[in-house]
Design an enzyme around this catalytic site. Structure first.
Site, PDB file in Angstrom:
ATOM      1  N   ASN A   9       0.894  -1.552   0.099  1.00  0.00           N
ATOM      2  CA  ASN A   9       0.374   0.223  -0.009  1.00  0.00           C
ATOM      3  C   ASN A   9       0.885   1.044   0.334  1.00  0.00           C
ATOM      4  O   ASN A   9       0.294   2.661   0.802  1.00  0.00           O
ATOM      5  CB  ASN A   9      -1.174  -0.087   1.329  1.00  0.00           C
ATOM      6  N   LYS A  13       7.155   2.807  -3.012  1.00  0.00           N
ATOM      7  CA  LYS A  13       7.508   1.420  -3.129  1.00  0.00           C
ATOM      8  C   LYS A  13       7.581   0.778  -4.636  1.00  0.00           C
ATOM      9  O   LYS A  13       7.799   0.424  -5.093  1.00  0.00           O
ATOM     10  CB  LYS A  13       7.718  -0.001  -2.195  1.00  0.00           C
ATOM     11  N   ASP A  79       9.010  -6.627   2.763  1.00  0.00           N
ATOM     12  CA  ASP A  79       9.109  -6.032   3.565  1.00  0.00           C
ATOM     13  C   ASP A  79      10.426  -5.709   4.174  1.00  0.00           C
ATOM     14  O   ASP A  79      11.745  -6.250   3.571  1.00  0.00           O
ATOM     15  CB  ASP A  79       8.894  -7.155   5.107  1.00  0.00           C
ATOM     16  N   SER A  80      10.523  -3.865   4.676  1.00  0.00           N
ATOM     17  CA  SER A  80      11.721  -3.372   4.843  1.00  0.00           C
ATOM     18  C   SER A  80      11.402  -2.505   6.176  1.00  0.00           C
ATOM     19  O   SER A  80      10.622  -2.343   6.520  1.00  0.00           O
ATOM     20  CB  SER A  80      11.693  -2.244   3.652  1.00  0.00           C
ATOM     21  N   TYR A 160      13.229   7.437   5.775  1.00  0.00           N
ATOM     22  CA  TYR A 160      14.400   7.080   6.739  1.00  0.00           C
ATOM     23  C   TYR A 160      15.487   8.065   5.767  1.00  0.00           C
ATOM     24  O   TYR A 160      16.336   8.500   5.955  1.00  0.00           O
ATOM     25  CB  TYR A 160      14.692   6.446   7.540  1.00  0.00           C
ATOM     26  N   LYS A 181      20.373   5.382  -5.924  1.00  0.00           N
ATOM     27  CA  LYS A 181      19.572   5.457  -5.189  1.00  0.00           C
ATOM     28  C   LYS A 181      19.076   3.775  -5.405  1.00  0.00           C
ATOM     29  O   LYS A 181      19.684   3.035  -4.738  1.00  0.00           O
ATOM     30  CB  LYS A 181      18.846   5.884  -4.489  1.00  0.00           C
TER      31      LYS A 181
HETATM   32  P1  ITT Z   1       3.371  -2.408   2.553  1.00  0.00           P
HETATM   33  O1  ITT Z   1       3.583  -2.727   3.992  1.00  0.00           O
HETATM   34  O2  ITT Z   1       2.197  -1.958   2.052  1.00  0.00           O
HETATM   35  O3  ITT Z   1       3.680  -2.553   1.844  1.00  0.00           O
HETATM   36  P2  ITT Z   1       5.199   0.183   4.584  1.00  0.00           P
HETATM   37  O4  ITT Z   1       5.894   1.517   4.352  1.00  0.00           O
HETATM   38  O5  ITT Z   1       4.015   0.051   5.533  1.00  0.00           O
HETATM   39  O6  ITT Z   1       4.283  -0.237   3.154  1.00  0.00           O
HETATM   40  P3  ITT Z   1       6.992  -1.990   5.653  1.00  0.00           P
HETATM   41  O7  ITT Z   1       6.179  -2.367   6.619  1.00  0.00           O
HETATM   42  O8  ITT Z   1       7.994  -2.774   4.904  1.00  0.00           O
HETATM   43  O9  ITT Z   1       6.276  -1.536   4.367  1.00  0.00           O
HETATM   44  O10 ITT Z   1       7.984  -0.617   6.782  1.00  0.00           O
HETATM   45  C1  ITT Z   1       8.691  -0.248   5.665  1.00  0.00           C
HETATM   46  C2  ITT Z   1       9.145   1.563   5.659  1.00  0.00           C
HETATM   47  O11 ITT Z   1      10.641   0.995   6.103  1.00  0.00           O
HETATM   48  C3  ITT Z   1       8.920   2.141   5.688  1.00  0.00           C
HETATM   49  O12 ITT Z   1       7.458   2.570   5.479  1.00  0.00           O
HETATM   50  C4  ITT Z   1       9.846   3.434   5.973  1.00  0.00           C
HETATM   51  O13 ITT Z   1      10.001   4.170   6.602  1.00  0.00           O
HETATM   52  C5  ITT Z   1      10.925   2.454   6.604  1.00  0.00           C
HETATM   53  N1  ITT Z   1      11.534   2.207   4.867  1.00  0.00           N
HETATM   54  C6  ITT Z   1      11.858   1.247   3.437  1.00  0.00           C
HETATM   55  N2  ITT Z   1      12.270   0.831   2.997  1.00  0.00           N
HETATM   56  C7  ITT Z   1      12.990   2.615   3.176  1.00  0.00           C
HETATM   57  C8  ITT Z   1      13.537   3.874   1.653  1.00  0.00           C
HETATM   58  O14 ITT Z   1      14.105   2.811   0.258  1.00  0.00           O
HETATM   59  N3  ITT Z   1      14.184   4.840   2.212  1.00  0.00           N
HETATM   60  C9  ITT Z   1      13.477   5.340   3.486  1.00  0.00           C
HETATM   61  N4  ITT Z   1      12.697   4.296   4.604  1.00  0.00           N
HETATM   62  C10 ITT Z   1      12.555   3.419   4.227  1.00  0.00           C
END
Ligand code: ITT
Length: 200
Positions: A9, A13, A79-80, A160, A181
């Protein structure tokens, strides 16, 4: 062209995913989406998986399976998060929920780290690809190492990025172009493994 549901969502991403995939499968003219290309589509309405896992792997699988279940199609999840050494790996899988707003999350991180010398950190991305029945086809992990800046800088990217200084670059991720990036990011590293899986 293959159609795969991208189980997210988070529009940032999806944007990065499309750019990384277009660069990986370019047309001879360089316009993107050449042979082998994948058409990533969004999950159906009602996609709202509960991320109860304690690891990136668990949450990535929960999201991929939920998207496959709702759509009846193969799905890929990302998931990140950001893992900070001095904070014992936090915010980690809780990165998206560390505070209510993007700025709030950055402010909290800088505050928590105020008294630490060790600012080392890494971004992690775990991608899980499942078939239409939710069976795992492939899993990939990408990591990008760096450190947390003392103050934010740059306006590109999301999350971040303004406080994450990429190792050996002297720049925050938010000071990098999209192309820069995507070449070094956790997401670029993970997705290129998934794309290679399709390309064999
Ligand atoms: P979905 O679960 O719907 O995919 P989400 O944003 O909730 O979206 P995550 O649970 O994987 O996804 O959380 C990832 C968070 O980590 C994201 O919201 C950012 O705060 C951080 N993050 C991940 N990748 C990043 C990036 O490339 N640059 C900066 N922050 C990042």
């Amino acid at each position: 062209m293959r159609e795969i549901v991208f189980a997210t969502n988070n529009p940032h991403k999806l944007e990065e995913l499309s750019e990384i995939a277009d660069a990986y499968f370019p047309l001879p003219t360089g316009e993107g989406q050449g042979e082998g290309a994948i058409n990533f589509i969004l999950p159906p309405k009602g996609f709202n998986p509960i991320e109860t896992g304690e690891t990136f792997e668990e949450n990535s699988l929960i999201k991929a399976r939920e998207a496959a279940r709702l759509s009846g199609k193969p799905a890929l999840a990302d998931d990140s998060g950001l893992c900070v050494t001095a904070l014992g790996g936090a915010p980690g899988v809780h990165s998206a929920r560390y505070a209510d707003t993007a700025q709030g999350r950055i402010d909290r991180l800088l505050k928590e780290l105020e008294s630490y010398e060790d600012r080392s950190a890494k971004f992690v991305c775990v991608m899980t690809l499942v078939d239409e029945a939710g069976e795992i086809l492939f899993t990939a992990r990408g990591e990008c190492h760096g450190e947390i800046a003392r103050k934010q800088s740059g306006i590109n990217g999301f999350g971040y990025d303004p406080v994450f200084i990429v190792k050996d670059s002297g720049k925050t991720m938010a000071e990098m172009s999209e192309e820069e990036k995507n070449l070094i990011s956790h997401r670029g590293l993970a997705l290129r493994q998934i794309l290679a899986y399709f390309n064999v």
